[in-house]
Design a protein around this motif. Structure first.
Motif, PDB file in Angstrom:
ATOM      1  N   UNK A   1      56.591 -76.163 -57.982  1.00  0.00           N
ATOM      2  CA  UNK A   1      55.346 -75.784 -57.461  1.00  0.00           C
ATOM      3  C   UNK A   1      54.154 -76.225 -56.927  1.00  0.00           C
ATOM      4  N   UNK A   2      53.503 -76.765 -58.179  1.00  0.00           N
ATOM      5  CA  UNK A   2      53.074 -77.476 -58.699  1.00  0.00           C
ATOM      6  C   UNK A   2      52.478 -79.003 -58.457  1.00  0.00           C
ATOM      7  N   UNK A   3      53.756 -79.577 -58.761  1.00  0.00           N
ATOM      8  CA  UNK A   3      54.574 -80.802 -58.330  1.00  0.00           C
ATOM      9  C   UNK A   3      54.466 -81.739 -57.548  1.00  0.00           C
ATOM     10  N   UNK A   4      55.163 -80.345 -56.610  1.00  0.00           N
ATOM     11  CA  UNK A   4      55.230 -80.229 -54.974  1.00  0.00           C
ATOM     12  C   UNK A   4      53.592 -80.600 -53.930  1.00  0.00           C
ATOM     13  N   UNK A   5      52.660 -79.874 -54.869  1.00  0.00           N
ATOM     14  CA  UNK A   5      51.552 -79.593 -54.513  1.00  0.00           C
ATOM     15  C   UNK A   5      50.786 -80.500 -54.825  1.00  0.00           C
ATOM     16  N   UNK A   6      51.123 -81.115 -55.540  1.00  0.00           N
ATOM     17  CA  UNK A   6      49.844 -82.020 -56.167  1.00  0.00           C
ATOM     18  C   UNK A   6      49.947 -83.391 -55.424  1.00  0.00           C
ATOM     19  N   UNK A   7      51.583 -83.833 -55.286  1.00  0.00           N
ATOM     20  CA  UNK A   7      52.361 -85.295 -54.260  1.00  0.00           C
ATOM     21  C   UNK A   7      51.439 -84.695 -53.305  1.00  0.00           C
ATOM     22  N   UNK A   8      51.268 -83.553 -52.660  1.00  0.00           N
ATOM     23  CA  UNK A   8      51.320 -83.941 -50.902  1.00  0.00           C
ATOM     24  C   UNK A   8      49.443 -83.884 -51.400  1.00  0.00           C
ATOM     25  N   UNK A   9      49.256 -83.169 -51.811  1.00  0.00           N
ATOM     26  CA  UNK A   9      47.743 -83.306 -51.946  1.00  0.00           C
ATOM     27  C   UNK A   9      47.222 -85.282 -52.268  1.00  0.00           C
ATOM     28  N   UNK A  10      48.421 -86.001 -52.700  1.00  0.00           N
ATOM     29  CA  UNK A  10      48.215 -87.899 -53.417  1.00  0.00           C
ATOM     30  C   UNK A  10      48.719 -88.232 -51.523  1.00  0.00           C
ATOM     31  N   UNK A  11      49.948 -87.388 -51.187  1.00  0.00           N
ATOM     32  CA  UNK A  11      50.729 -88.208 -49.799  1.00  0.00           C
ATOM     33  C   UNK A  11      49.173 -88.167 -48.822  1.00  0.00           C
TER      34      UNK A  11
ATOM     35  N   UNK B   1      50.299 -92.905 -61.961  1.00  0.00           N
ATOM     36  CA  UNK B   1      51.583 -94.445 -61.932  1.00  0.00           C
ATOM     37  C   UNK B   1      51.457 -94.181 -60.667  1.00  0.00           C
ATOM     38  N   UNK B   2      51.615 -93.420 -59.490  1.00  0.00           N
ATOM     39  CA  UNK B   2      51.817 -93.627 -57.888  1.00  0.00           C
ATOM     40  C   UNK B   2      50.134 -94.119 -57.281  1.00  0.00           C
ATOM     41  N   UNK B   3      49.106 -93.004 -58.323  1.00  0.00           N
ATOM     42  CA  UNK B   3      47.595 -93.231 -57.421  1.00  0.00           C
ATOM     43  C   UNK B   3      47.168 -94.741 -57.958  1.00  0.00           C
ATOM     44  N   UNK B   4      48.181 -95.779 -59.048  1.00  0.00           N
ATOM     45  CA  UNK B   4      47.714 -96.700 -59.554  1.00  0.00           C
ATOM     46  C   UNK B   4      48.061 -98.027 -58.822  1.00  0.00           C
ATOM     47  N   UNK B   5      49.362 -97.250 -57.978  1.00  0.00           N
ATOM     48  CA  UNK B   5      50.144 -98.456 -57.280  1.00  0.00           C
ATOM     49  C   UNK B   5      49.023 -98.447 -55.754  1.00  0.00           C
ATOM     50  N   UNK B   6      49.390 -97.759 -55.782  1.00  0.00           N
ATOM     51  CA  UNK B   6      47.692 -97.231 -54.310  1.00  0.00           C
ATOM     52  C   UNK B   6      46.870 -97.622 -53.867  1.00  0.00           C
ATOM     53  N   UNK B   7      45.475 -97.425 -55.317  1.00  0.00           N
ATOM     54  CA  UNK B   7      44.530 -97.782 -55.520  1.00  0.00           C
ATOM     55  C   UNK B   7      44.545 -99.203 -55.697  1.00  0.00           C
TER      56      UNK B   7
END
Length: 200
Positions: free
Chosen positions: A47-57, A112-118
């Motif tokens: 659930x934490x993983x799904x939530x964190x990805x949703x926040x990032x998206x 790592x996803x945040x790095x690519x985006x930023x």
């Protein structure tokens, strides 16, 4: 129901932190049984993983929208800061710090996803700033973009910046000014000064 659970979890985790909120808390807030949550998520980590990805998206989509407005690069950086702060509720509960401490694998994947985006977003901002003569044309864009990302990440480290001494808004404002004063041309500094004058 799965999406509703994630959305409620986003609210609670951002408000109270990933560690502090239990599955019981989420179930009680939603008026459902804990069993219902477990039908969609094997455990709290999932659930934490799904939530964190949703926040990032959510934040990535918002940043993309701001970038399409074609503001000048200095205004754009402040607009993105306002948007991120609003969506992370000023991070009073320091969710990113808790994520790093208690869910290191999820944090590493997210970083790592945040790095690519930023990196893409900041690089584009720097290139436009140089083209518009707001930033110095002598800056090394690849270096500055990576340094900017690393700085933003380090602001979340409570061992370096304890929350009792450094509020998130104060950290972000100081960091942005530090970043911009290091790369602005004389024309850019005029724009930055004008922006601060209008905000006060």
């Amino acid at each position: 129901m799965k999406d509703k659970i994630v959305q409620k979890s986003v609210d609670l985790f951002l408000k109270f932190g990933f560690k502090s909120v239990t599955m019981d808390d989420i179930a009680n807030e939603m008026g459902i049984s804990k069993k219902t949550i477990y039908q969609h998520f094997q455990n709290k980590t999932k659930l934490v993983e799904a939530t964190a990805l949703t926040i990032l998206d959510n934040i990535s989509c918002g940043i993309d929208e701001i970038c399409t407005l074609d503001k000048n690069p200095i205004e754009e950086i402040y607009e993105i800061k306002r948007f991120v702060m609003h969506n992370l509720k000023d991070e009073k509960s320091s969710p990113q710090y808790q994520l790093q401490k208690y869910y290191p694998k999820i944090y590493a994947s997210l970083k790592s996803k945040q790095f690519v985006k930023m990196l893409g977003c900041v690089t584009e901002n720097l290139e436009r700033g140089v083209a518009q003569k707001l930033y110095r044309d002598s800056i090394d864009i690849n270096f500055v973009a990576r340094l900017y990302f690393n700085g933003i990440i380090s602001l979340k480290d409570q061992d370096i910046f304890p929350r009792e001494n450094f509020s998130t808004p104060m950290l972000m404002n100081n960091y942005l000014e530090y970043h911009l004063r290091g790369i602005c041309s004389p024309k850019g500094l005029e724009t930055l000064t004008q922006l601060h004058t209008n905000q006060n």
